[in-house]
Scaffold this motif. Structure first.
Motif, PDB file in Angstrom:
ATOM      1  N   GLU A  35       0.857  -1.203  -0.339  1.00  0.00           N
ATOM      2  CA  GLU A  35      -0.173  -0.217  -0.515  1.00  0.00           C
ATOM      3  C   GLU A  35       1.042   1.524   0.066  1.00  0.00           C
ATOM      4  O   GLU A  35       0.611   1.913  -0.155  1.00  0.00           O
ATOM      5  N   ALA A  36       2.421   1.171   1.194  1.00  0.00           N
ATOM      6  CA  ALA A  36       3.384   2.415   1.269  1.00  0.00           C
ATOM      7  C   ALA A  36       3.504   2.249  -0.818  1.00  0.00           C
ATOM      8  O   ALA A  36       3.651   3.291  -1.303  1.00  0.00           O
ATOM      9  N   ALA A  37       4.176   1.405  -1.022  1.00  0.00           N
ATOM     10  CA  ALA A  37       4.638   2.057  -2.540  1.00  0.00           C
ATOM     11  C   ALA A  37       4.404   0.127  -3.396  1.00  0.00           C
ATOM     12  O   ALA A  37       4.703  -1.175  -3.617  1.00  0.00           O
ATOM     13  N   PRO A  38       3.418   0.345  -4.271  1.00  0.00           N
ATOM     14  CA  PRO A  38       2.780  -0.414  -4.979  1.00  0.00           C
ATOM     15  C   PRO A  38       4.176  -0.911  -5.852  1.00  0.00           C
ATOM     16  O   PRO A  38       3.496  -2.413  -6.538  1.00  0.00           O
ATOM     17  N   VAL A  62      10.937 -11.113   7.947  1.00  0.00           N
ATOM     18  CA  VAL A  62      11.735 -13.150   8.489  1.00  0.00           C
ATOM     19  C   VAL A  62      11.011 -13.462   9.545  1.00  0.00           C
ATOM     20  O   VAL A  62      10.941 -12.170   9.956  1.00  0.00           O
ATOM     21  N   THR A  63       9.915 -14.561   9.113  1.00  0.00           N
ATOM     22  CA  THR A  63       9.862 -14.895  10.583  1.00  0.00           C
ATOM     23  C   THR A  63      10.847 -15.602  11.439  1.00  0.00           C
ATOM     24  O   THR A  63      11.584 -15.911  10.940  1.00  0.00           O
ATOM     25  N   HIS A  64      10.626 -15.782  12.440  1.00  0.00           N
ATOM     26  CA  HIS A  64      10.957 -16.503  13.876  1.00  0.00           C
ATOM     27  C   HIS A  64       9.885 -16.924  14.475  1.00  0.00           C
ATOM     28  O   HIS A  64       8.479 -16.978  14.378  1.00  0.00           O
ATOM     29  N   LYS A  65      10.197 -17.354  16.034  1.00  0.00           N
ATOM     30  CA  LYS A  65       9.256 -17.970  16.769  1.00  0.00           C
ATOM     31  C   LYS A  65       8.591 -17.525  17.052  1.00  0.00           C
ATOM     32  O   LYS A  65       7.045 -18.132  17.043  1.00  0.00           O
ATOM     33  N   THR A  66       8.774 -16.226  17.580  1.00  0.00           N
ATOM     34  CA  THR A  66       7.357 -15.309  18.400  1.00  0.00           C
ATOM     35  C   THR A  66       7.164 -14.499  17.498  1.00  0.00           C
ATOM     36  O   THR A  66       6.351 -13.637  18.081  1.00  0.00           O
ATOM     37  N   HIS A  67       7.852 -13.585  16.369  1.00  0.00           N
ATOM     38  CA  HIS A  67       7.795 -12.526  15.739  1.00  0.00           C
ATOM     39  C   HIS A  67       7.862 -12.580  14.838  1.00  0.00           C
ATOM     40  O   HIS A  67       8.715 -13.536  13.864  1.00  0.00           O
ATOM     41  N   ALA A  68       7.614 -11.164  13.668  1.00  0.00           N
ATOM     42  CA  ALA A  68       7.818 -11.363  11.931  1.00  0.00           C
ATOM     43  C   ALA A  68       9.175  -9.907  11.920  1.00  0.00           C
ATOM     44  O   ALA A  68       8.362  -9.208  12.923  1.00  0.00           O
ATOM     45  N   ASN A  69      10.686 -10.175  11.871  1.00  0.00           N
ATOM     46  CA  ASN A  69      10.691  -8.471  11.562  1.00  0.00           C
ATOM     47  C   ASN A  69      10.832  -7.906  10.293  1.00  0.00           C
ATOM     48  O   ASN A  69      11.270  -8.818   9.067  1.00  0.00           O
ATOM     49  N   LEU A  70      10.287  -7.248  10.214  1.00  0.00           N
ATOM     50  CA  LEU A  70      10.241  -6.353   9.051  1.00  0.00           C
ATOM     51  C   LEU A  70      11.694  -5.482   8.765  1.00  0.00           C
ATOM     52  O   LEU A  70      12.335  -4.265  10.113  1.00  0.00           O
ATOM     53  N   GLN A  71      12.458  -6.153   8.031  1.00  0.00           N
ATOM     54  CA  GLN A  71      14.189  -5.913   7.768  1.00  0.00           C
ATOM     55  C   GLN A  71      14.188  -4.693   6.780  1.00  0.00           C
ATOM     56  O   GLN A  71      13.469  -5.228   5.041  1.00  0.00           O
ATOM     57  N   GLN A  81      15.889   8.855  12.828  1.00  0.00           N
ATOM     58  CA  GLN A  81      14.808   9.025  12.908  1.00  0.00           C
ATOM     59  C   GLN A  81      13.392   7.993  13.100  1.00  0.00           C
ATOM     60  O   GLN A  81      12.187   8.734  13.442  1.00  0.00           O
ATOM     61  N   PHE A  82      13.475   7.011  13.435  1.00  0.00           N
ATOM     62  CA  PHE A  82      12.764   5.782  13.467  1.00  0.00           C
ATOM     63  C   PHE A  82      13.281   5.313  14.459  1.00  0.00           C
ATOM     64  O   PHE A  82      13.940   4.323  14.828  1.00  0.00           O
ATOM     65  N   PRO A  83      13.534   5.617  16.644  1.00  0.00           N
ATOM     66  CA  PRO A  83      13.914   4.757  17.229  1.00  0.00           C
ATOM     67  C   PRO A  83      14.017   3.122  17.444  1.00  0.00           C
ATOM     68  O   PRO A  83      13.892   2.584  17.937  1.00  0.00           O
ATOM     69  N   GLN A  84      12.212   3.016  16.516  1.00  0.00           N
ATOM     70  CA  GLN A  84      11.445   2.065  16.945  1.00  0.00           C
ATOM     71  C   GLN A  84      11.863   0.854  16.151  1.00  0.00           C
ATOM     72  O   GLN A  84      12.251  -0.732  16.588  1.00  0.00           O
ATOM     73  N   ARG A 100      -0.028 -12.356  16.555  1.00  0.00           N
ATOM     74  CA  ARG A 100      -1.442 -12.548  17.012  1.00  0.00           C
ATOM     75  C   ARG A 100      -1.391 -10.558  17.728  1.00  0.00           C
ATOM     76  O   ARG A 100      -2.655  -9.973  18.468  1.00  0.00           O
ATOM     77  N   GLN A 101      -0.767  -9.657  17.384  1.00  0.00           N
ATOM     78  CA  GLN A 101      -0.505  -8.607  17.807  1.00  0.00           C
ATOM     79  C   GLN A 101      -0.966  -7.420  16.551  1.00  0.00           C
ATOM     80  O   GLN A 101      -0.101  -7.959  15.668  1.00  0.00           O
ATOM     81  N   PRO A 102      -2.038  -6.538  16.555  1.00  0.00           N
ATOM     82  CA  PRO A 102      -1.863  -5.567  15.452  1.00  0.00           C
ATOM     83  C   PRO A 102      -0.483  -5.083  14.689  1.00  0.00           C
ATOM     84  O   PRO A 102       0.425  -4.145  15.208  1.00  0.00           O
ATOM     85  N   VAL A 103      -0.169  -4.762  13.412  1.00  0.00           N
ATOM     86  CA  VAL A 103       0.749  -4.144  12.316  1.00  0.00           C
ATOM     87  C   VAL A 103       0.334  -3.040  12.850  1.00  0.00           C
ATOM     88  O   VAL A 103      -0.595  -2.355  12.423  1.00  0.00           O
ATOM     89  N   ASP A 104       1.363  -1.935  13.201  1.00  0.00           N
ATOM     90  CA  ASP A 104       1.209  -0.360  13.133  1.00  0.00           C
ATOM     91  C   ASP A 104       0.947  -0.200  11.545  1.00  0.00           C
ATOM     92  O   ASP A 104       2.559  -0.068  11.442  1.00  0.00           O
ATOM     93  N   GLU A 105       0.276   0.184  11.076  1.00  0.00           N
ATOM     94  CA  GLU A 105       0.497   0.311   9.216  1.00  0.00           C
ATOM     95  C   GLU A 105       0.884   1.442   9.493  1.00  0.00           C
ATOM     96  O   GLU A 105       1.480   1.946   8.057  1.00  0.00           O
ATOM     97  N   ALA A 106       0.898   2.237   9.992  1.00  0.00           N
ATOM     98  CA  ALA A 106       0.909   3.619  10.052  1.00  0.00           C
ATOM     99  C   ALA A 106       2.519   4.416  10.145  1.00  0.00           C
ATOM    100  O   ALA A 106       3.014   4.495   8.663  1.00  0.00           O
ATOM    101  N   LEU A 107       2.759   3.069  10.730  1.00  0.00           N
ATOM    102  CA  LEU A 107       4.834   2.922  11.141  1.00  0.00           C
ATOM    103  C   LEU A 107       5.263   2.843  10.181  1.00  0.00           C
ATOM    104  O   LEU A 107       6.042   2.979   9.779  1.00  0.00           O
ATOM    105  N   VAL A 108       4.911   1.409   9.309  1.00  0.00           N
ATOM    106  CA  VAL A 108       5.565   0.094   8.554  1.00  0.00           C
ATOM    107  C   VAL A 108       5.344   1.635   7.204  1.00  0.00           C
ATOM    108  O   VAL A 108       6.219   1.196   6.578  1.00  0.00           O
ATOM    109  N   LYS A 109       4.485   2.181   6.553  1.00  0.00           N
ATOM    110  CA  LYS A 109       4.619   2.640   5.524  1.00  0.00           C
ATOM    111  C   LYS A 109       5.584   4.029   5.694  1.00  0.00           C
ATOM    112  O   LYS A 109       5.907   4.466   4.434  1.00  0.00           O
ATOM    113  N   ALA A 110       5.882   4.782   6.447  1.00  0.00           N
ATOM    114  CA  ALA A 110       6.245   5.714   6.762  1.00  0.00           C
ATOM    115  C   ALA A 110       7.576   5.395   6.693  1.00  0.00           C
ATOM    116  O   ALA A 110       8.479   5.883   6.035  1.00  0.00           O
ATOM    117  N   LEU A 111       7.963   3.637   7.332  1.00  0.00           N
ATOM    118  CA  LEU A 111       9.584   3.447   7.367  1.00  0.00           C
ATOM    119  C   LEU A 111      10.030   2.968   5.869  1.00  0.00           C
ATOM    120  O   LEU A 111      10.767   3.074   5.277  1.00  0.00           O
TER     121      LEU A 111
END
Length: 120
Positions: A35-38, A62-71, A81-84, A100-111
């Motif tokens: 959505e951020a970069a079609p 990149v998926t892991h046992k308990t989480h996925a990383n957006l690398q 600019q993004f301390p997260q 099982r937690q919502p993705v922060d769509e605004a943060l992902v799009k900004a990144l």
């Protein structure tokens, strides 16, 4: 040099091979990135879903046992600019997204937009 195969079937197979909770998070990340970069191209490399622009790696899921990383391949330049973003290498940084937690769509799009604005 090997050229990765990019058919939609390989991307679909990537998701088919994930566990349900991994799949939900990875699909939410994929949808938000596109959505951020079609115009980004997708390929399965190193067992991960990699997004490229003009042949350059931009980011990956990149998926892991308990989480996925957006690398982010040039995430060190984004870190001030993004301390997260987490990580300490020369270039790569990642955003950790717990299953099982919502993705922060605004943060992902900004990144994603910021990553695309970086000089080559």
């Amino acid at each position: 040099m090997r050229i990765p195969v990019r058919p939609a079937a390989l991307v679909a197979a990537y998701f088919d091979n994930l566990l349900p909770e991994e799949r939900a998070t990875a699909q939410a990340l994929q949808r938000t990135v596109l959505e951020a970069a079609p115009g980004l191209e997708q390929a399965v490399k190193w067992g991960n879903l990699v997004f490229t622009q003009a042949g350059q790696h931009v980011l990956a899921i990149v998926t892991h046992k308990t989480h996925a990383n957006l690398q982010f391949f040039h995430g060190a330049a984004l870190a001030p600019q993004f301390p997260q973003l987490e990580g300490s290498g020369k270039g790569v940084r990642h955003l950790k997204c717990r299953y099982r937690q919502p993705v922060d769509e605004a943060l992902v799009k900004a990144l994603v937009r910021a990553a695309l604005d970086l000089p080559p």
